[in-house]
Scaffold this motif. Structure first.
Motif, PDB file in Angstrom:
ATOM      1  N   GLY A   1       0.793  -1.225   0.000  1.00 25.06           N
ATOM      2  CA  GLY A   1       0.000   0.000   0.000  1.00 25.06           C
ATOM      3  C   GLY A   1       0.824   1.274   0.000  1.00 25.06           C
ATOM      4  N   SER A   2       2.137   1.148   0.128  1.00 26.42           N
ATOM      5  CA  SER A   2       3.006   2.322   0.168  1.00 26.42           C
ATOM      6  C   SER A   2       3.475   2.683  -1.235  1.00 26.42           C
ATOM      7  N   ALA A   3       3.173   3.909  -1.674  1.00 26.66           N
ATOM      8  CA  ALA A   3       3.605   4.350  -3.004  1.00 26.66           C
ATOM      9  C   ALA A   3       5.122   4.405  -3.090  1.00 26.66           C
ATOM     10  N   GLU A   4       5.767   4.768  -1.985  1.00 32.26           N
ATOM     11  CA  GLU A   4       7.230   4.863  -1.987  1.00 32.26           C
ATOM     12  C   GLU A   4       7.864   3.472  -2.138  1.00 32.26           C
ATOM     13  N   VAL A   5       7.299   2.493  -1.464  1.00 30.25           N
ATOM     14  CA  VAL A   5       7.826   1.129  -1.578  1.00 30.25           C
ATOM     15  C   VAL A   5       7.544   0.565  -2.964  1.00 30.25           C
ATOM     16  N   GLN A   6       6.420   0.929  -3.545  1.00 34.45           N
ATOM     17  CA  GLN A   6       6.115   0.481  -4.905  1.00 34.45           C
ATOM     18  C   GLN A   6       7.186   0.941  -5.885  1.00 34.45           C
ATOM     19  N   LYS A   7       7.706   2.155  -5.680  1.00 35.37           N
ATOM     20  CA  LYS A   7       8.784   2.650  -6.554  1.00 35.37           C
ATOM     21  C   LYS A   7      10.047   1.830  -6.370  1.00 35.37           C
ATOM     22  N   LEU A   8      10.340   1.454  -5.135  1.00 31.53           N
ATOM     23  CA  LEU A   8      11.501   0.608  -4.864  1.00 31.53           C
ATOM     24  C   LEU A   8      11.329  -0.758  -5.526  1.00 31.53           C
ATOM     25  N   VAL A   9      10.135  -1.331  -5.398  1.00 30.20           N
ATOM     26  CA  VAL A   9       9.848  -2.623  -6.006  1.00 30.20           C
ATOM     27  C   VAL A   9      10.015  -2.554  -7.522  1.00 30.20           C
ATOM     28  N   ALA A  10       9.487  -1.497  -8.135  1.00 28.93           N
ATOM     29  CA  ALA A  10       9.601  -1.345  -9.592  1.00 28.93           C
ATOM     30  C   ALA A  10      11.060  -1.280 -10.014  1.00 28.93           C
ATOM     31  N   PHE A  11      11.877  -0.584  -9.241  1.00 28.25           N
ATOM     32  CA  PHE A  11      13.313  -0.480  -9.548  1.00 28.25           C
ATOM     33  C   PHE A  11      13.972  -1.857  -9.479  1.00 28.25           C
TER      34      PHE A  11
END
Length: 271
Positions: free
Chosen positions: A239-249
């Motif tokens: 649910g964290s947008a910031e963690v989603q960016k890390l995951v995408a990277f």
């Protein structure tokens, strides 16, 4: 606003200068260059063909923008360098246009590229990036927004440096550095923690910083592989947008692997 071109400057008639542009003595602006309004080109700077600059940029003396790529495959094809708004390029920096027909080297807005820095061909530099003196990016290197690259640091070709990364001076960066991380200087620098101060200054909420910290611990303390770390982040912190960016990277890994952690129990470079 009218432009101001010093009598000793050389500006090709095919260049497009916006209102209020100032070009200093002995500066050279080649044909096909586009310079946005309010930008300033200091004396002895060179802006070569294929370069497009946004508004309010400043290029200091001795810098060369849009030079041919240092790539043995380059055969003179048309390529470009694009720079966003309000970016400052200090003395003797070099920003090369891309290699490959129609390809682009991009530098974002509000960047600070200090004296002697280099952005190699086909690079992608995000907004608000700071490169300290003599920092060097090889070809195809990508740097995320708000990253800070320390003085005399060098990034190997194709490396990715994530958003909000802090890379210490003298770093020899050979692997991808995930977003939000901080690495020490030196050869193949390890991750030494999160860029906490950078996140706070950027206005990340306490909740967002806590989620990033949990993701960091999963990646470098708990999971046995990057794939396992990604799965756990999605399960626990999806649910964290910031963690989603890390995951995408992490999911978009280039094969260069990721910077390891300083502590021994983190293991070797992840892939």
């Amino acid at each position: 606003m009218s432009t101001s071109i010093d009598a000793y400057a050389r500006v090709d008639s095919g260049a497009e200068l916006g209102g209020g542009v100032v070009v200093g003595a002995f500066a050279i602006v080649e044909g096909g260059v586009v310079i946005g309004e309010g930008s300033k080109i200091h004396p002895h700077a060179v802006i070569r063909r294929g370069t497009k600059m946004g508004k309010g940029c400043e290029v200091h003396s001795g810098s060369v923008l849009g030079g041919e790529p240092q790539d043995t495959k380059f055969k003179g094809e048309e390529s470009f360098l694009e720079i966003g708004d309000n970016t400052v390029v200090r003395e003797h920096a070099t920003l090369h246009r891309a290699s490959g027909e129609g390809c682009v080297t991009r530098v974002g807005s509000c960047c600070m590229l200090m004296a002697g820095t280099h952005v190699g061909h086909n690079g992608k530099v995000g907004d608000r990036v700071v490169m300290a003196n003599l920092a060097t990016l090889g070809g195809f290197v990508e740097v995320g927004e708000n990253a800070f690259i320390g003085g005399m640091a060098g990034a190997h070709q194709f490396v990715r440096i994530g958003a909000y990364v802090m890379a210490g001076g003298g770093s020899v960066i050979l692997e991808d550095i995930p977003p939000y991380m901080m690495v020490t200087g030196g050869y193949r620098p390890p991750v030494c923690g999160l860029n906490r101060i950078g996140l706070m200054r950027a206005g990340f909420s306490a909740e967002a910083r806590q989620a990033i910290h949990k993701a960091y611990r999963i990646l470098y303390r708990e999971a046995e592989s990057t794939q396992e770390a990604v799965a756990l982040m999605k399960e626990r912190l999806g649910g964290s947008a910031e963690v989603q960016k890390l995951v995408a990277f992490l999911e978009a890994g280039t094969g260069r692997g990721f910077a390891s952690c300083r502590r021994r129990d983190c293991g070797e470079t992840r892939s």
